[in-house]
Design a protein around this motif. Sequence first.
Motif, PDB file in Angstrom:
ATOM      1  N   ASN A   3     -47.944  -5.104 -14.047  1.00 19.07           N
ATOM      2  CA  ASN A   3     -48.461  -6.325 -13.003  1.00 19.07           C
ATOM      3  C   ASN A   3     -49.337  -5.896 -11.903  1.00 19.07           C
ATOM      4  O   ASN A   3     -49.496  -4.565 -11.810  1.00 19.07           O
ATOM      5  N   ARG A   4     -49.769  -6.763 -11.108  1.00 18.78           N
ATOM      6  CA  ARG A   4     -50.988  -6.557 -10.154  1.00 18.78           C
ATOM      7  C   ARG A   4     -49.954  -5.766  -8.882  1.00 18.78           C
ATOM      8  O   ARG A   4     -50.500  -5.038  -8.106  1.00 18.78           O
ATOM      9  N   HIS A   5     -48.870  -5.985  -8.714  1.00 18.75           N
ATOM     10  CA  HIS A   5     -48.028  -5.165  -7.703  1.00 18.75           C
ATOM     11  C   HIS A   5     -47.885  -3.853  -8.003  1.00 18.75           C
ATOM     12  O   HIS A   5     -48.239  -2.958  -7.339  1.00 18.75           O
ATOM     13  N   GLU A   6     -47.578  -3.471  -9.351  1.00 19.93           N
ATOM     14  CA  GLU A   6     -47.665  -2.147  -9.723  1.00 19.93           C
ATOM     15  C   GLU A   6     -48.853  -1.466  -9.645  1.00 19.93           C
ATOM     16  O   GLU A   6     -48.953  -0.363  -9.309  1.00 19.93           O
ATOM     17  N   ALA A  11     -52.246   2.616  -6.883  1.00 17.76           N
ATOM     18  CA  ALA A  11     -53.505   3.020  -6.422  1.00 17.76           C
ATOM     19  C   ALA A  11     -53.579   3.222  -5.008  1.00 17.76           C
ATOM     20  O   ALA A  11     -54.616   3.551  -4.371  1.00 17.76           O
ATOM     21  N   GLY A  12     -52.417   2.733  -4.303  1.00 16.26           N
ATOM     22  CA  GLY A  12     -52.344   2.660  -2.561  1.00 16.26           C
ATOM     23  C   GLY A  12     -53.049   1.801  -2.102  1.00 16.26           C
ATOM     24  O   GLY A  12     -53.635   2.027  -0.908  1.00 16.26           O
ATOM     25  N   ILE A  13     -53.119   0.776  -2.748  1.00 17.57           N
ATOM     26  CA  ILE A  13     -53.898  -0.689  -2.052  1.00 17.57           C
ATOM     27  C   ILE A  13     -53.133  -1.595  -2.132  1.00 17.57           C
ATOM     28  O   ILE A  13     -52.122  -1.705  -2.363  1.00 17.57           O
ATOM     29  N   THR A  14     -53.599  -2.730  -1.148  1.00 14.66           N
ATOM     30  CA  THR A  14     -52.838  -4.065  -1.262  1.00 14.66           C
ATOM     31  C   THR A  14     -53.056  -4.968  -2.438  1.00 14.66           C
ATOM     32  O   THR A  14     -53.995  -4.757  -3.100  1.00 14.66           O
TER      33      THR A  14
END
Length: 53
Positions: A3-6, A11-14
């Motif tokens: 998912n987007r959270h993972e 990637a170390g981004i928000t």
Amino acid sequence: MKNRHELADFAGITEPFVDAAISRYIEKHGASVNFEGYIICFEPLGVLEWFEW
């Protein structure tokens, strides 16, 4: 990644940055794009390997 959270964590981004980037790619490329034998779907987010029969 599931998912987007993972994806953001990997990637170390928000997550908001991930959402903005995906929105921009959808504007530029549409809902999906073919890249080196893979189909990258932006909505819903996913990557599929493409096989030719």
